[in-house]
Motif scaffolding. Structure first.
Motif, short mmCIF file in Angstrom:
data_model
loop_
_atom_site.label_atom_id
_atom_site.label_comp_id
_atom_site.label_asym_id
_atom_site.label_seq_id
_atom_site.Cartn_x
_atom_site.Cartn_y
_atom_site.Cartn_z
N ILE A 149 24.72 0.00 5.26
CA ILE A 149 24.06 -0.59 6.42
C ILE A 149 22.57 -0.70 6.13
N VAL A 150 22.05 -1.91 6.21
CA VAL A 150 20.66 -2.19 5.86
C VAL A 150 19.89 -2.67 7.09
N GLU A 151 18.68 -2.19 7.24
CA GLU A 151 17.79 -2.71 8.27
C GLU A 151 16.77 -3.61 7.60
N GLY A 152 16.67 -4.83 8.09
CA GLY A 152 15.76 -5.78 7.46
C GLY A 152 14.91 -6.53 8.45
N VAL A 153 13.84 -7.10 7.94
CA VAL A 153 12.95 -7.94 8.74
C VAL A 153 13.16 -9.38 8.31
N ILE A 154 13.51 -10.23 9.27
CA ILE A 154 13.68 -11.66 9.01
C ILE A 154 12.40 -12.36 9.45
N ASP A 155 11.70 -13.02 8.53
CA ASP A 155 10.42 -13.62 8.88
C ASP A 155 10.60 -14.93 9.64
N GLY A 192 10.20 -20.66 22.45
CA GLY A 192 9.95 -21.84 21.64
C GLY A 192 9.09 -21.61 20.42
N VAL A 193 8.73 -20.34 20.15
CA VAL A 193 7.85 -20.03 19.02
C VAL A 193 8.59 -19.16 18.02
N PRO A 194 8.54 -19.49 16.71
CA PRO A 194 9.21 -18.65 15.70
C PRO A 194 8.60 -17.26 15.65
N VAL A 195 9.44 -16.24 15.61
CA VAL A 195 8.96 -14.86 15.53
C VAL A 195 9.77 -14.09 14.49
N PRO A 196 9.14 -13.12 13.82
CA PRO A 196 9.90 -12.26 12.90
C PRO A 196 10.71 -11.25 13.70
N VAL A 197 11.90 -10.93 13.22
CA VAL A 197 12.77 -10.01 13.94
C VAL A 197 13.29 -8.91 13.02
N ILE A 198 13.64 -7.78 13.64
CA ILE A 198 14.27 -6.67 12.93
C ILE A 198 15.74 -6.64 13.32
N MET A 199 16.61 -6.53 12.33
CA MET A 199 18.04 -6.47 12.62
C MET A 199 18.75 -5.68 11.53
N THR A 200 19.95 -5.23 11.84
CA THR A 200 20.75 -4.52 10.84
C THR A 200 21.77 -5.47 10.22
N MET A 201 22.04 -5.24 8.95
CA MET A 201 22.98 -6.05 8.19
C MET A 201 23.92 -5.13 7.43
N THR A 202 25.15 -5.53 7.31
CA THR A 202 26.17 -4.69 6.67
C THR A 202 26.70 -5.36 5.40
#
Length: 210
Positions: A149-155, A192-202
């Motif tokens: 399980i990985v936590e990543g930042v999507i720009d 309506g504005v692009p934002v970086p998000v934090i999410m988990t990935m498996t």
């Protein structure tokens, strides 16, 4: 009888040692490793694949090829990351700063973007590019499988800019991170504005698929 047993044991050990020596002196593997040491992964891969064409059931060649492919995948991952950074710099897109308060969210185009977690008004982005992990040869030999399980930042461009293991398997963690860093997502919009998000990935490793 005892002398015969000892003699038989010596012959067996000698035969095993001979097999190990023959394997370590395999001309295909030796040539491949020479190319790998010089950084010529493509040449090493071509040599091993050629060997497997004539010896398709050779486990030593299979493991060696899997190892070299893993090295090439890691090198490509680093190259892709560098290219993405260069593209971002050339486009000159400013980073976003996101401020969240209860019931209100705003974003401004100034440096110092703060990633927000997926949830509520922040929807999980959709994966566009999925890169399968390369099964580490040592984990394959040990028949290790499991879930990382990985936590990543999507720009703001949908790239995985950061990644770290939250829970995993020691022999599989690096392979999982190498794969995740190559994934591509749709940019997440907030008001309506692009934002970086934090999410988990498996990332799941299963021997049945191998």
């Amino acid at each position: 009888m005892r002398r015969f047993t000892l003699a038989a044991l010596v012959l067996i050990l000698a035969g095993s040692a001979g097999q190990l020596t023959a394997q370590s002196q395999d001309s295909v593997i030796v040539s491949s490793r020479q190319q790998t040491q010089q950084g010529n992964h493509d040449a090493a891969i071509a040599i091993l694949r050629g060997g497997l064409n004539s010896r398709p059931n050779d486990e030593a060649l299979k493991h060696e090829l899997a190892s070299v492919l893993g090295l090439k995948a890691s090198a490509l991952s680093a190259e892709v990351t560098a290219l993405r950074r260069e593209i971002s710099a050339l486009r000159g897109q400013p980073a976003m700063t996101v401020t969240i308060t209860p019931g209100r969210t705003s974003a401004s185009g100034i440096a110092g973007a703060t990633p927000v977690r997926v949830g509520g008004d922040v929807r999980q982005p959709m994966k566009l590019i999925d890169v399968k992990p390369v099964y580490p040869p040592i984990a394959l030999s040990a028949r290790v499988q499991g879930m990382v399980i990985v936590e990543g930042v999507i720009d703001t461009q949908g790239n995985v800019s950061e990644a770290r293991v939250l829970r995993g398997v020691p022999l599989l963690n690096e392979a999982a991170l190498d794969a995740v860093r190559q994934w591509q997502y749709t940019p997440t919009l907030l008001n309506g504005v692009p934002v970086p998000v934090i999410m988990t990935m498996t990332v799941t490793f299963t021997l049945q698929d191998r």
